[in-house]
Design an enzyme around this catalytic site. Structure first.
Site, mmCIF file in Angstrom:
data_model
loop_
_atom_site.group_PDB
_atom_site.id
_atom_site.type_symbol
_atom_site.label_atom_id
_atom_site.label_comp_id
_atom_site.label_asym_id
_atom_site.label_seq_id
_atom_site.Cartn_x
_atom_site.Cartn_y
_atom_site.Cartn_z
ATOM 1 N N ARG A 111 -1.779 -1.702 -18.615
ATOM 2 C CA ARG A 111 -2.995 -0.901 -18.469
ATOM 3 C C ARG A 111 -2.743 0.146 -17.388
ATOM 4 O O ARG A 111 -2.171 -0.157 -16.338
ATOM 5 C CB ARG A 111 -4.176 -1.779 -18.059
ATOM 6 C CG ARG A 111 -4.332 -3.021 -18.876
ATOM 7 C CD ARG A 111 -5.703 -3.623 -18.769
ATOM 8 N NE ARG A 111 -6.595 -2.953 -19.676
ATOM 9 C CZ ARG A 111 -6.567 -3.124 -20.990
ATOM 10 N NH1 ARG A 111 -5.729 -3.957 -21.573
ATOM 11 N NH2 ARG A 111 -7.386 -2.437 -21.764
ATOM 12 N N THR A 127 -4.207 6.979 -21.473
ATOM 13 C CA THR A 127 -3.981 5.622 -20.987
ATOM 14 C C THR A 127 -2.536 5.292 -21.325
ATOM 15 O O THR A 127 -1.887 6.010 -22.088
ATOM 16 C CB THR A 127 -4.882 4.589 -21.695
ATOM 17 O OG1 THR A 127 -4.631 4.673 -23.097
ATOM 18 C CG2 THR A 127 -6.350 4.846 -21.426
ATOM 19 N N ASP A 171 -7.471 14.393 -24.314
ATOM 20 C CA ASP A 171 -7.412 12.987 -23.908
ATOM 21 C C ASP A 171 -6.733 12.234 -25.051
ATOM 22 O O ASP A 171 -7.355 11.935 -26.065
ATOM 23 C CB ASP A 171 -8.831 12.480 -23.658
ATOM 24 C CG ASP A 171 -8.868 10.997 -23.302
ATOM 25 O OD1 ASP A 171 -7.823 10.320 -23.427
ATOM 26 O OD2 ASP A 171 -9.951 10.520 -22.920
ATOM 27 N N GLU A 225 -0.620 4.731 -0.210
ATOM 28 C CA GLU A 225 -1.490 5.912 -0.283
ATOM 29 C C GLU A 225 -0.691 7.183 -0.045
ATOM 30 O O GLU A 225 0.163 7.238 0.838
ATOM 31 C CB GLU A 225 -2.616 5.810 0.756
ATOM 32 C CG GLU A 225 -3.763 4.948 0.290
ATOM 33 C CD GLU A 225 -4.904 4.894 1.295
ATOM 34 O OE1 GLU A 225 -4.793 5.509 2.375
ATOM 35 O OE2 GLU A 225 -5.915 4.225 0.992
ATOM 36 N N LYS A 233 -2.292 1.695 -24.848
ATOM 37 C CA LYS A 233 -2.701 1.678 -26.260
ATOM 38 C C LYS A 233 -1.446 1.876 -27.124
ATOM 39 O O LYS A 233 -0.539 1.066 -27.023
ATOM 40 C CB LYS A 233 -3.826 2.678 -26.474
ATOM 41 C CG LYS A 233 -5.069 2.281 -25.639
ATOM 42 C CD LYS A 233 -6.229 3.239 -25.760
ATOM 43 C CE LYS A 233 -7.347 2.832 -24.807
ATOM 44 N NZ LYS A 233 -8.442 3.802 -24.781
ATOM 45 N N TYR A 287 0.848 -1.190 0.000
ATOM 46 C CA TYR A 287 0.000 0.000 0.000
ATOM 47 C C TYR A 287 0.877 1.231 0.000
ATOM 48 O O TYR A 287 1.869 1.283 0.724
ATOM 49 C CB TYR A 287 -0.916 0.014 1.225
ATOM 50 C CG TYR A 287 -2.338 -0.259 0.826
ATOM 51 C CD1 TYR A 287 -3.072 0.734 0.183
ATOM 52 C CD2 TYR A 287 -2.919 -1.499 1.015
ATOM 53 C CE1 TYR A 287 -4.365 0.489 -0.250
ATOM 54 C CE2 TYR A 287 -4.211 -1.747 0.593
ATOM 55 C CZ TYR A 287 -4.932 -0.750 -0.047
ATOM 56 O OH TYR A 287 -6.202 -0.997 -0.480
#
Ligand SMILES: *Cc1c(COP(=O)(O)O)cnc(C)c1O
Length: 413
Positions: A230, A221, A195, A51, A224, A49
């Site tokens: 991803r 992203t 975008d 955060e 692609k 983790y």
């Protein structure tokens, strides 16, 4: 190890590997990531983790993770020439959601390209949060030319005074005029967000103009054309900070704690690897070859009488209006899949058919270019696509030919 412990999942992965190896992946939003990317993605970094952000975390044991996230951010800043980046979005849609959260209040007016015109769900399409929480105004393309209707964008912006304008697409085969869009957004005081999910690799490789000088925020992203795992990235430009000196902070706060919890550090490591790859001369060559291949494929398809929306392509994708071929998008998709060519059904602008049974198909060259295919190979592929669509009985024969053809183009593994 996996084989021993979970043979069902191991078997499915093996089958999928075989499918990828023996067929042509031509969905324009997909690619084949490198072994290095997958090694980072599959690493033990998934266990922690983290955060917060480097230097300000809410968990312990993170001394290597700060270095890693900083490295990833620096690589993105350098590659895209932006001042601030956030590499924590889980994917493209959460990145876009955080942008709305950073600069809009619920109920504000936003603008984006309609989904059936080539836009994305998160740009204000009616079933998406972006239309439920905001007042969405949608623009599109000209029916005749398939080109982005800049005049409509300008008129709608003037009439509706949006807080934010999204520009970007999932099925637009042409280059965006960022300068013109920047002027429109400035004239109404709107934030302009590019975008570049589909075209990030082309922008990084110099095969599509960069929006950076003309927009306030860029989202993308990473899986692609950029060819990473991803994931998603939000970038803030100089122009963005000039408009709003708090913009970088607003974006970071929107991602965490606004919208997400712990970042996926294994994913961020893999994004860092992909950004290093995308900074090489070899990647520049790759990006340019994607476009050369798309143009060659477009030319080949046109010679067989296929009707390409906008008449061709400037980027990595082609949108075909199949209405003159007496076949629907879904049937074409299924036939081509059987033959070993994976493309997808897609609405065409002003499609008279419903979205689930659209009149078009969409295809692209990022993944097959990764395998090393060139213009002459595109000619062959255009021939196979034509053969299958004009004579469905040829599917089995074409399947064998494609299997054989694929042997010459090994996947990264
Ligand atoms: C793919 C895409 C997204 C969303 O990405 P996900 O990772 O699927 O959430 C957003 N915008 C555009 C333009 C896209 O093409």
């Amino acid at each position: 190890m996996l084989k021993k412990q979970d043979h069902q999942i191991a078997k499915l992965i093996d089958l999928e590997a075989e499918r990828q190896k023996t067929s042509l992946e031509m969905i324009p939003s997909e690619n084949h990531s490198s072994l290095a990317v997958r090694e980072a993605l599959g690493s033990l970094l998934t266990d922690k983790y983290a955060e917060g952000y480097p230097g300000k975390r809410y968990y312990a044991g993170l001394k290597y993770y700060d270095i890693l996230e900083d490295l990833c951010r620096d690589r993105a800043k350098k590659l895209f020439k932006v001042l601030h980046v956030n590499v924590q979005p889980y994917s493209g849609s959460p990145a876009n959601a955080a942008v709305y959260m950073a600069v809009c209040e619920p109920g504000d007016t936003i603008m984006g390209m309609a989904l059936p015109m080539g836009g994305h769900l998160t740009h204000g399409w009616k079933v998406n949060f972006s239309a439920k929480f905001f007042k969405s105004v949608q623009y599109g393309v000209y029916e005749k030319t398939g080109l982005l209707n800049y005049e409509e964008v300008e008129k709608l912006a003037k009439d509706n005074k949006p807080k934010l304008i999204f520009v970007g697409a999932t099925a637009y085969p042409r280059i965006f005029d960022w300068k013109r869009l920047g002027k429109i957004a400035d004239s109404v005081g709107a934030y302009l967000v590019a975008d570049i999910a589909h075209i990030a690799g082309l922008v990084a490789g110099g095969a599509h103009p960069s929006p950076v000088p003309f927009v306030h925020i860029v989202t993308t992203t990473t899986h692609k054309t950029l060819r990473g795992p991803r994931g998603g990235i939000i970038m803030v430009t100089q122009k963005g900070l000039d408009k709003d000196s708090e913009l970088a902070k607003k974006v970071d706060r929107a991602i965490f704690p606004g919208f997400q919890g712990g970042p996926h550090m294994h994913q961020i490591a893999a994004i860092a690897v992909c950004l290093k790859e995308a900074s090489t001369p070899a990647f520049k060559k790759y990006a340019k070859q994607i476009v050369k291949n798309a143009k060659a494929l477009a030319k080949g398809l046109k010679e067989y009488g296929f009707n390409l929306v906008s008449g061709g392509t400037d980027n990595h994708l082609i949108l075909i209006d199949l209405r003159n071929k007496n076949i629907g998008g879904p049937e074409a998709q299924n036939l081509l899949e059987e033959a070993g060519i994976t493309i997808n059904k897609n609405s065409i602008p002003y499609d008279p058919a419903p979205p689930f049974k659209p009149s078009g198909i969409r295809m692209g060259t990022p993944a097959i270019t990764t395998r090393g295919m060139k213009e002459k190979d595109m000619k062959k592929i255009a021939g196979w696509i034509n053969e299958v669509i004009s004579n469905p009985k040829s599917v089995k024969k074409v399947r064998q030919e494609i299997k054989k053809f694929c042997e010459n183009f090994p996947l990264p593994r």
